[in-house]
Motif scaffolding. Structure first.
Motif, PDB file in Angstrom:
ATOM      1  N   ARG A 346      -7.805  50.550   1.051  1.00 23.60           N
ATOM      2  CA  ARG A 346      -6.632  49.788   1.463  1.00 23.60           C
ATOM      3  C   ARG A 346      -5.403  50.690   1.371  1.00 23.60           C
ATOM      4  O   ARG A 346      -5.051  51.174   0.302  1.00 23.60           O
ATOM      5  CB  ARG A 346      -6.443  48.555   0.574  1.00 23.60           C
ATOM      6  CG  ARG A 346      -5.183  47.753   0.904  1.00 23.60           C
ATOM      7  CD  ARG A 346      -4.980  46.606  -0.064  1.00 23.60           C
ATOM      8  NE  ARG A 346      -3.633  46.063   0.066  1.00 23.60           N
ATOM      9  CZ  ARG A 346      -2.962  45.455  -0.900  1.00 23.60           C
ATOM     10  NH1 ARG A 346      -3.523  45.309  -2.090  1.00 23.60           N
ATOM     11  NH2 ARG A 346      -1.745  45.015  -0.703  1.00 23.60           N
ATOM     12  N   GLU A 370      -1.797  47.529   6.427  1.00 21.93           N
ATOM     13  CA  GLU A 370      -0.929  46.363   6.308  1.00 21.93           C
ATOM     14  C   GLU A 370       0.515  46.731   6.594  1.00 21.93           C
ATOM     15  O   GLU A 370       0.922  47.887   6.445  1.00 21.93           O
ATOM     16  CB  GLU A 370      -1.027  45.791   4.894  1.00 21.93           C
ATOM     17  CG  GLU A 370      -0.550  46.753   3.821  1.00 21.93           C
ATOM     18  CD  GLU A 370      -0.904  46.292   2.422  1.00 21.93           C
ATOM     19  OE1 GLU A 370       0.019  46.110   1.613  1.00 21.93           O
ATOM     20  OE2 GLU A 370      -2.121  46.127   2.136  1.00 21.93           O
ATOM     21  N   GLY A 411      -3.481  43.673   7.373  1.00 16.91           N
ATOM     22  CA  GLY A 411      -2.791  42.787   6.448  1.00 16.91           C
ATOM     23  C   GLY A 411      -1.413  42.421   6.957  1.00 16.91           C
ATOM     24  O   GLY A 411      -0.700  43.247   7.526  1.00 16.91           O
ATOM     25  N   SER A 414       2.019  41.308   1.433  1.00 18.48           N
ATOM     26  CA  SER A 414       1.473  41.113   0.098  1.00 18.48           C
ATOM     27  C   SER A 414       2.517  40.475  -0.810  1.00 18.48           C
ATOM     28  O   SER A 414       3.693  40.364  -0.449  1.00 18.48           O
ATOM     29  CB  SER A 414       1.007  42.458  -0.490  1.00 18.48           C
ATOM     30  OG  SER A 414       2.087  43.375  -0.539  1.00 18.48           O
ATOM     31  N   THR A 442      -7.900  39.619   9.739  1.00 15.99           N
ATOM     32  CA  THR A 442      -6.589  39.661   9.093  1.00 15.99           C
ATOM     33  C   THR A 442      -6.694  39.226   7.628  1.00 15.99           C
ATOM     34  O   THR A 442      -7.614  38.494   7.255  1.00 15.99           O
ATOM     35  CB  THR A 442      -5.579  38.744   9.800  1.00 15.99           C
ATOM     36  OG1 THR A 442      -6.051  37.389   9.739  1.00 15.99           O
ATOM     37  CG2 THR A 442      -5.392  39.152  11.249  1.00 15.99           C
TER      38      THR A 442
END
Length: 841
Positions: A346, A370, A411, A414, A442
């Motif tokens: 990630r 993201e 993403g 967050s 997603t």
């Protein structure tokens, strides 16, 4: 001592003019990139060399440099390069400049004409140069006007950022010129559809062609060929109608395809040829991978097999260069990750280098990328302009990165609250925007576990910081399928380094134990998997209390340090756990007491000094008793110039300053690694203040002496302010009377010296903390009441007037303070957001 003085200067915010620092890194343009490569009709020319740099408003000549390069000024700057087109065929070619990353926003000018305005974010983009602006007689001037400053309400990421990497301003990645024929073929998109037995795969290519002639005598055709490393697999021809722009769809069937897997990341090479009357006019190439990566009702599936995420977050960072990273270093980092048995990475809290996605495809990793939007306040969300900017950002983000990977997960931000309908609305909107580009999975990452599904969102990440217990039951009570929930980041600092065992918190051993438990927790709850945060320690713009003070703002939360030495306990334990190899035993060790003896020593010294002072003379003992019990009469004596020892008062002030300092450092030391406290400080957006407070929180000895001096100055400052106020009262007041009143009014500070010696230990037990906070608040209000009482007694005015004036004065000061920070940093919005997160942190 040097660090103490350094922190003191920062806290006082002494600003001086400093020279702009520029950092360069050697070119990291990837050799033989599958997306940027030379062919017999196309040419890639690196543009990293021979730039100049200067401030936008500067009349001086620029400084020579190469890009990628970053700078440390908040002012707008110009990157400039002279380009010679005299050797190129302008008539038959088109020219595009590719920027793989600029931070934050930029205007692109060619020969002083703006040809592109780039909105914020380090997203790869390209600009076509209009041929009528190109000069073949003189050198052309390419200018990039960069605005690098982030904002508390507008930019993505926002200015206030928790555990985010350094935001580097400048041209942060490679630049190159691409020359392609005016008659050309472009690959817009490709998809692969594999049958259930994996015996055949149908490839669909969406192509766009630009043709120059509309004559019936001119014949165009496209030829598409697919090959692997050893031979040609398929070949398709398609004739084109003679129109200037043409969108085409070509299907190719491949028998017994080599499927891309985590363990065997196979690839094919697709070549696209455009012919004009049987003459080749354009050839472009693209690496393709045949893979079936999809979201189903019971989780993610890779090639019809349930895919459990076993990942780490990755944030490239360097002490000297920030986010600037060479291609070789980038590939080395990802290979270290792959070698640990990881199947997903990630790229958290930043837009990744596009070459990172290519490397993931090559070595067998699923990239989770993201938009760098974290913990945005609700009140900013409610701004339609902000919502529009985020939607535009996600469109550009997906459109750009879709060129580099076909099996990525995207993403939409967050740090979201798990129960905020306002935030859910934006998440749904952003997820829909992503799905417009195809069957892309997603996710969003939350503080806490959402209880209900969000339309169009596929996966739900949860953020866990050093404690698993609060999440034990909430996953099973959620209405969301556990397979759709994954641990998006599990964070555990390791600033205490190597110790004798995992009973020592925030050590390498404790981190290894924590990550081992996270993996077991994820498996026991049947979640979609986990991401351990993070692979390497990294540097940030804000000093972090949670990861311990470091003068370079190093965040010590990585499985490996910045030296990337793989001989750490965490790395070996995680590798053994994921690869199911022989389990590595983590020593238990013994717990060490972290309560500083300094608190007790200082408390004892101050208590002894207070005892000596009070008992040195009968008059002083009587004065102290009257000041505590019959304060009105005592202040009346000061007003009437009864004899009060000046030496004793000064001595008392020094003891009380020490008592005040001891109280502050106890509280600071307790909150030294608190996430909530750090986020409150971040709300005010002042890196220097946060760094200084962080330093004092982690260094109680230096903090005591600083706050001791601060307290002494506070006594004098308050006395001086009251003296100024006395000019509005028709009575003559001496400074000594005011000073004596303030000092003796604060006498109760000495009463709690025995408690202050052990206050940190009591707070660490976390049993009666709520009562302690209430008691301290009442205690401080009592002292403030005594100060106001002393004022109205020596001023000989009514108590009501004194309290009313004090109340409105404090309200005005607080309102002015918050107004300034609200205008500058949207502080109130962020404080509300932090308080909403309070029960989740």
């Amino acid at each position: 001592m040097k660090k103490f003085l350094f922190a003191l200067l920062i806290l006082l915010n002494f600003n001086c003019l400093s020279q702009i620092r520029i950092k360069e890194i050697d070119s990291n343009l990837r050799p033989n990139s599958p997306n940027y490569s030379n062919t017999i009709t196309r040419q890639i020319i690196p543009f990293n060399q021979n730039w100049s740099f200067k401030l936008l408003d500067s009349e001086k000549d620029g400084v020579a440099l190469n890009v990628p390069a970053t700078y440390n000024s908040r002012k707008d700057v110009i990157f400039q390069k002279a380009v010679d087109f005299s050797s190129f065929n302008i008539k038959n070619n088109k020219f595009t400049i590719h920027f793989l990353g600029i931070s934050y926003s930029a205007d692109i000018l060619f020969n002083d004409i703006i040809i592109f305005k780039k909105a914020g974010g380090s997203i790869p983009f390209f600009v076509e140069i209009p041929n009528d602006l190109i000069s073949t007689d003189n050198k052309n001037i390419l200018k990039v006007v960069v605005e690098g400053e982030l904002d508390s309400q507008i930019s993505i990421p926002l200015f206030q950022r928790f555990l985010f990497p350094i935001n580097s301003s400048g041209i942060t990645r490679d630049v190159f010129l691409q020359i392609i024929p005016k008659e050309n073929v472009q690959i817009e998109k490709y998809t692969s559809k594999i049958d259930d037995n994996f015996k055949s795969a149908l490839l669909n290519f969406q192509l766009k062609t630009q043709l120059g002639s509309t004559s019936e005598n001119t014949k165009y055709k496209i030829e598409v060929s697919i090959s692997d490393s050893s031979k040609s697999i398929a070949n398709v021809n398609q004739a084109l109608f003679n129109t200037e722009l043409k969108n085409s769809s070509i299907n190719i069937n491949i028998s017994n395809p080599k499927i891309w897997t985590i363990d065997d990341p196979n690839k094919y090479l697709a070549e696209f040829k455009l012919f004009k009357n049987d003459s080749l006019v354009d050839l472009s190439k693209k690496e393709i991978r045949i893979v079936k990566f999809e979201k189903r009702s019971d989780g993610i599936f890779l090639n019809n097999n349930k895919f459990d995420i076993k990942g780490v977050t990755y944030i490239p960072s360097d002490k000297k260069f920030g986010e600037l990273i060479s291609y070789s270093e980038l590939k080395k980092d990802l290979q270290i990750i792959k070698g640990m048995g990881i199947n997903s990475v990630r790229f958290a809290k930043s837009t990744p280098h596009p070459f990172a996605l290519e490397i993931c495809s090559e070595i067998g990793l699923i990239p989770f990328i993201e938009i760098p939007l974290n913990s945005p306040p609700k009140l900013i969300f409610m701004d339609e302009n902000f919502s529009f900017r985020v939607e535009r950002f996600i469109d550009e983000f997906v459109k750009s990165y879709s060129n580099y990977s076909t099996s990525m997960v995207i993403g939409v931000g967050s740090g979201y609250l798990h129960d905020s309908n306002i935030e859910f609305g934006l998440i749904e909107k952003l997820s829909k925007a992503v799905h417009k580009f195809g069957n892309i999975i997603t996710f969003a990452s939350f503080n806490g576990v959402p209880q209900n599904k969000i339309d169009d969102l596929d996966l739900y990440g949860i953020e866990i910081f050093d404690k698993i217990e609060p999440f034990e039951n909430v996953i099973s009570t959620s209405n969301i399928n556990p397979a759709d929930i994954f641990i998006s980041e599990a964070t555990y600092p390791n600033y205490n380094g190597s110790t004798n065992g995992y009973l020592n918190p925030f050590s390498f051993e404790a981190q290894a134990r924590y990550f081992e438990n996270i993996i077991d927790f994820s498996n026991s709850k049947n979640t979609g998997g986990f991401f351990l945060n993070t692979m390497f320690d990294f540097y940030g713009d804000f000093s972090s209390l949670y990861t311990k003070y470091d003068e370079d703002n190093l965040y010590s939360i990585g499985i490996l340090g910045v030296d990337k030495n793989v001989n750490r306990t965490s790395y070996n334990v995680i590798k053994a756990k994921i690869t199911n190899s022989q389990r590595i035993t983590i020593p238990i060790g013994s717990t060490k007491d972290d309560s500083p003896m300094f608190f007790i020593v200082v408390g004892l010294i101050l208590s002894i000094l207070m005892g000596v002072l009070v008992n040195s003379k009968k008059k002083l003992r009587e004065d102290a008793t009257r000041a505590l019990i019959r304060s009105y009469n005592f202040f009346a004596d000061i007003r009437d110039h009864r004899i009060i020892s000046g030496v004793a008062t000064v001595f008392l002030m020094l003891i009380l300053a020490g008592a005040h300092s001891l109280l502050i450092i106890n509280i600071l030391y307790y909150f030294r690694n608190g996430i909530l406290f750090e986020k409150v400080l971040l709300s005010f957006g002042n890196p220097s203040f946060i760094s200084s407070l962080n330093y004092f929180a982690w260094n109680p000895v230096e903090a005591f002496f600083f706050f001791f001096m601060f307290s002494v100055l506070l006594f004098l400052f308050v006395s001086a302010i009251i003296l100024l106020i006395s000019f509005f009262v028709k009575i003559k007041i001496y400074f000594t009377s005011i000073f004596f009143t303030v000092v003796w009014a604060v006498l109760p500070l000495a009463l709690l010296l025995p408690i202050k010696m052990v206050l940190y230990r009591v707070l660490s037990a976390d049993v009666i903390n709520g009562y302690i906070y209430i008691f301290l608040l009442v205690y401080l209000l009592w002292i403030a009441n005594r100060v106001v009482k002393g004022i109205y007694v020596i001023f000989d005015i009514s108590a009501g007037k004194a309290f009313l004036f004090t109340f409105f004065s404090l309200i005005i000061l607080l309102a002015g303070f918050l107004l300034y920070f609200q205008i500058s940093y949207s502080t109130i919005y962020y404080l509300i957001c932090v308080f909403n997160q309070a029960n989740l942190i």
